[in-house]
Design a protein around this motif. Structure first.
Motif, PDB file in Angstrom:
ATOM      1  N   ALA D 172       0.811  -1.215   0.000  1.00  7.85           N
ATOM      2  CA  ALA D 172       0.000   0.000   0.000  1.00  7.85           C
ATOM      3  C   ALA D 172       0.844   1.265   0.000  1.00  7.85           C
ATOM      4  CB  ALA D 172      -0.909   0.003   1.237  1.00  7.85           C
ATOM      5  N   ARG D 216      -3.649   5.273  -6.973  1.00  5.52           N
ATOM      6  CA  ARG D 216      -4.844   5.583  -6.182  1.00  5.52           C
ATOM      7  C   ARG D 216      -5.277   4.302  -5.479  1.00  5.52           C
ATOM      8  NH1 ARG D 216      -8.639   9.928  -7.358  1.00  5.52           N
ATOM      9  NH2 ARG D 216      -7.731  10.090  -9.426  1.00  5.52           N
ATOM     10  N   LEU D 217      -4.855   4.140  -4.252  1.00  6.59           N
ATOM     11  CA  LEU D 217      -5.189   2.936  -3.492  1.00  6.59           C
ATOM     12  C   LEU D 217      -6.078   3.303  -2.316  1.00  6.59           C
ATOM     13  CD1 LEU D 217      -1.715   1.090  -3.279  1.00  6.59           C
ATOM     14  CD2 LEU D 217      -3.446   0.956  -5.079  1.00  6.59           C
ATOM     15  N   ASP D 218      -7.070   2.462  -2.069  1.00  2.00           N
ATOM     16  CA  ASP D 218      -7.924   2.686  -0.899  1.00  2.00           C
ATOM     17  C   ASP D 218      -8.564   1.361  -0.487  1.00  2.00           C
ATOM     18  OD1 ASP D 218      -9.876   2.291  -2.798  1.00  2.00           O
ATOM     19  OD2 ASP D 218     -10.475   4.401  -2.883  1.00  2.00           O
ATOM     20  N   ARG D 219      -9.577   1.426   0.339  1.00  3.11           N
ATOM     21  CA  ARG D 219     -10.161   0.185   0.842  1.00  3.11           C
ATOM     22  C   ARG D 219     -10.720  -0.672  -0.295  1.00  3.11           C
ATOM     23  NH1 ARG D 219     -13.849   0.698   5.140  1.00  3.11           N
ATOM     24  NH2 ARG D 219     -14.641  -1.314   4.446  1.00  3.11           N
ATOM     25  N   ILE D 222      -8.229  -3.204  -1.393  1.00  3.92           N
ATOM     26  CA  ILE D 222      -8.183  -4.382  -0.513  1.00  3.92           C
ATOM     27  C   ILE D 222      -9.331  -5.330  -0.849  1.00  3.92           C
ATOM     28  CG2 ILE D 222      -8.309  -5.169   1.891  1.00  3.92           C
ATOM     29  CD1 ILE D 222      -7.152  -2.418   2.703  1.00  3.92           C
ATOM     30  N   VAL D 235      -2.083  -6.429   4.260  1.00  2.00           N
ATOM     31  CA  VAL D 235      -1.810  -5.070   3.753  1.00  2.00           C
ATOM     32  C   VAL D 235      -0.468  -4.612   4.289  1.00  2.00           C
ATOM     33  CG1 VAL D 235      -2.623  -2.700   3.615  1.00  2.00           C
ATOM     34  CG2 VAL D 235      -4.265  -4.587   3.551  1.00  2.00           C
ATOM     35  N   ASP D 243      -4.406   3.815   9.703  1.00  2.00           N
ATOM     36  CA  ASP D 243      -4.340   3.005   8.483  1.00  2.00           C
ATOM     37  C   ASP D 243      -4.487   1.521   8.802  1.00  2.00           C
ATOM     38  OD1 ASP D 243      -4.133   5.165   6.786  1.00  2.00           O
ATOM     39  OD2 ASP D 243      -1.944   5.158   6.742  1.00  2.00           O
TER      40      ASP D 243
END
Lengths: 364, 364, 364, 364
Positions: D172, D216-219, D222, D235, D243
């Motif tokens: 991440a 652009r990483l976010d939930r 996951i 993660v 986080d």
């Protein structure tokens, strides 16, 4: 580019400059600057403890990486005193750019304009302030060392306004010049006359009162600068909250937290160390510009997270100028912008306002 | 000037001395002093941890630059025990100036007088105290190492008074001599007899009791010095508040906070570190003189802001003497005065009293 | 004296030894010891962080010089477990003195006796414990590494009692041997058999169980040592207050705070750092011996002021042995006694009890 | 093994590797790796302050030796996400093992299997993930750099599951690549294509979107990894408690506290410094893997005592691979296991659970 004992030869290079960072650049610049000139630019006061501490202070506040923010492509744009700039990084006034490059402040002005930021132009610039103004269209601030010759000081301020300068940076921390000992060891003498102080006959000596800084500065000096220039006045060299309040009370449009790059009072705290207390006292009534020791994108981030609105850099710009003229200046600014952008992305923030809302973590 | 193994040759130079600071001067002096003499003068006890700590301690309290004060031309003048001096910087007693220069304490006396300050003259000076008194008219204090020969100690005190000395500096911290290991490594032997301890026949050996320091010192020693000299007595070598109170209670006119320049107890705190607690206990009942580690104008400022009334320096004066005789002594003092003046201006203070009212900022 | 690759030659010198301090002696000894032997003796575990920290820890507590005490000629005499000694400095058990000098532990015993203090004799001494006992009449303690061969361990304890040893030092911190990496790099192999573990035929290999340390130690091990020896048992290698209490509860006559000179667990605190908490827990129910890092008189002073009753030294004694046999051992002890005496005088204390009542000052 | 300017030659050695520790191994590996490859592997971001701080941070928490515990033969066995391992030490995903050894990740896989632990296999491994899976039967986790080509990312996850990988490690912290300046100075270019990203024609260039990491990483990222892989998702790159909570809330099966070995944000805290606060927030809801700076058994111990369940190492494994192929990988892991075992014994603990219940002592 050349270095030559007993002769003063400056760089004329304008080739593109491939930079790794603003640390290495000092060594590279030392190879193209005359030894005395390099020493004058790079050196600090006394034991250079404060010079070093300016860098070390940044290591006591850390940035905790943030992930999963969903943010990308940081937006560095901001403004200061109504002037839009591409990033919160501007150029602080520095004396005698002619020591570094044949184009002197004209080169710096072209580089600053190309990079989209503000140039501070020193009272003791190599070129006259009008020449600098004519060199490039970018935004500029004129810097005043209050002179013993009051009338001439007033004249400089009026010339600056007439030439389109947008603000005045009033240096408050140089009522006596610091003990720059390496310059003394090298018996450095300025090889150039300051363009702003010349009379009608440039070959004639400049009168003493016109080239002697006033040592008695107070709120009246600020009021004088405001009155004579009709421009916003930034008071530079603030380290104590009470001095920030005094400046604001006297009408300062902004303050600049700075210890003159460690060139004045050795034994003073690192500039970054005094920033939080000053910012707290200022309480956002006026913007805060920060300089002294900024070399990395993470430094810019930390200064903004500690209360600064923009940061200013000096020596790295001169090194870029020495190495590649206006292209070097632009490269320096753009590199630092890239580092700041990378730092913002890895800290999970998108805008300059986000940086200012970030809590740093004290080093243990 | 010369260094010569197996032979003792001292400098005779009295040319003007161009100084950068009192740090570089040690290296310069090491080139003109005989190796054993340099080691004796420059060295400290044991691992020299306290010697170094004396310098490092100053870096833990910082001076915040102040601007816009409207002040200029700092006034360094002050007084101590009724003697007016041009600045709060005096010369602490140091043994055997004859190691450094052919003029010995006579040269130091001329330099001190020219610079307008007080000279401390050691029990173990190269010249007899009357010779030093005759060399220059400036104010002088006589220094007593209490000897096992009590009658001779009393005689020295009476001679000092007769010769016009204005006060007695009683060293309390040398009831055994510290382990100056570099002197041991160099097998340094004093090449000169101490002028004050010679008998009628200077070629005859000095009796043991006259050249052996008394190891049992207490309040009676102070009372003895007061009684026999009829002069104000400064007790030198205080590090603990309780010892300051004891000295004052026994009649001391002043105390001198000092760890003997790191030459006695290695592992002791830096002298500057113990100053605030001592000053608090003294509570201005008597003046405080401070020595041990002072090399910079900022050090003088910090010591005064931490409770000292004046500071004393030792080694740098001897280095100046070695390099240029009385002119070197004067140069050392004047340089330090200039640094103090610059520091005061940049800290926004005008007088010595202002310094004493300044709050330092602890380093983070 | 000689160093020789591939051959093991030890010093035979017994000339008087002129020492400056116990720091320089390590370098001097490195020139007469075989490289592998020097590395084995001087080295620590892992990165040697704890080895260095053992020294650094002393710099965090300082001794404030005291004056005007009226005291002179410090009295260093003390006792431990009923044995009177000339100073609070004894010799901790160290393996294989034969690495250092042809006289091995016999030389150390003569030096210790001449200096008036106690010698610890290791399970893995070069000479048999009876040989060491016969070498000099001074007081001795026998040291036990509990062996997997329980019966042989018991036999050693009974032999020690029979030979006149006055106490047992039980090492508790070596249930696995630390990673002494420099010895691994040098592929160091012990060139000598341990005299205490030999069987009737010295040329025959020692059985594995007799030369393997027991890794399972607990209160029963202490009880075993008490029962089999009939002597007071000192438990060595304590760093945690709870372990001190456990040892006392199991019948220990004393404890020895030690991290084995930084040779066992790298990453452990400096031994001096853990002393105060252990001393507080022990609360004077049994005496505390302290080792690990003591090289200076001021270290001895600080350890006693922090709760130790006596200190023990190891490596410096072996260096003295290597350089001058029994005379070197005596010189090392006497030098450290002189440093302690000087420290006491400059700290204004007269007796060992006074040291223990002195408050140190934390370094800032 | 060879280094060659302008040519890329890798080690083919598989001889047994005799190791002292995982510090020396870096220097040894630097002699067999091509300079650019070594710099790429060993280097960190910016001034490498965080790289160094990752090591220094461990020195601020210390392990107090414990004795008399009656324990022996420490038991290092543990499990993570249902996979039993011989010790709490696994291999973190590292790019391009082919830089180090001709066997690339196949060699690492054999070494990991021989040592009884888990191998993380990078998105940008030299060999395709199926080739690595086929090389050895040991447990493996597949690592995902989320690519701009979402469909290809999904395909990779499905391939990993099909190939028997037991979990996904989702990085991440790399939404922009850190400024690895030494690689820039060396103008390092990857000499190898990543095996997982090749198309049907390995000679054809890889499409940009397939070799560009998503910034652009976010939930949702996951959730995507969980959904597409059907495997537990770890993660990686967590430094802030918030986080960690976000990752857990999005379904993470574990988190990996890491600053990417100091390769991403210079000026970030040492990874070990942020571990306690993250562990407190996680509160044992999911396991914590820790990497960044682990080189010693004592580091493993300290990380577990500060809240980690297992630690992961990267660079030392690559160095072992470079020096001796799979045998080097095994040697690295086994050496670290031995150091951990020794540390446990000297700290008086018997199991991994005991380590986790141990209180460290802050360095003073």
């Amino acid at each position: 580019a050349a270095t030559s004992p007993g002769e003063f030869i400056v760089s004329r290079t304008e080739a593109p400059l491939d930079l790794i960072n603003l640390i290495d650049i000092e060594t590279r610049a030392s190879r193209v600057l005359a030894p005395g000139a390099f020493s004058y630019i790079a050196g600090g006061a006394g034991d250079e403890w404060t010079l070093r501490e300016n860098r070390n202070a940044f290591n006591r506040q850390l940035i905790v990486p943030r992930v999963l923010s969903g943010k990308t492509a940081p937006d560095l744009r901001t403004q200061i005193l109504g002037t839009a700039i591409v990033s919160p990084i501007i150029i602080t006034p520095v004396a005698a750019h002619g020591l570094a490059h044949i184009t002197a402040e004209a080169g710096t002005a072209r580089g600053a304009a190309a990079a989209g930021t503000i140039l501070g132009v020193s009272t003791v610039s190599t070129l006259a302030l009008e020449q600098v103004a004519a060199a490039a269209a970018g935004p500029k601030w004129f810097h005043l060392y209050m002179l013993q010759d009051v009338a001439y000081s007033a004249k400089l301020l009026r010339r600056a306004r007439a030439a389109g300068y947008r603000a005045i940076v009033l240096t408050a921390d140089t009522t006596v010049v610091g003990n720059r000992e390496d310059s003394l060891r090298q018996r450095f003498q300025f090889p150039l006359q300051p363009g702003n102080l010349l009379g009608d006959d440039p070959a004639a000596p400049i009168p003493l009162a016109r080239r002697t800084f006033e040592s008695r500065l107070d709120r009246k000096t600020i009021e004088f600068a405001i009155r004579e220039s009709g421009l916003p006045v930034i008071v530079k060299g603030i380290n104590h909250p009470d001095d920030a309040l005094l400046a604001i009370d006297a009408g300062a449009a902004a303050i600049q937290v700075s210890n003159h790059g460690g060139r004045q009072l050795d034994g003073a705290p690192g500039a970054f160390s005094v920033l939080p207390a000053v910012a707290k006292a200022v309480n956002q009534r006026v913007p805060i510009i920060f300089d002294s020791g900024v070399r990395r994108g993470q430094d810019v981030f930390k200064a903004l997270a500690s209360g600064a609105d923009v940061v200013a850099i000096g020596r790295p710009v001169i090194y870029g100028l020495a190495l590649s003229g206006w292209q070097g200046v632009r490269s320096v600014l753009e590199l630092l912008n890239r580092e700041l952008s990378m730092t913002m992305q890895l800290a999970g923030v998108h805008t300059v306002a986000d940086i200012r809302a970030t809590a740093l973590q004290p080093a243990v």
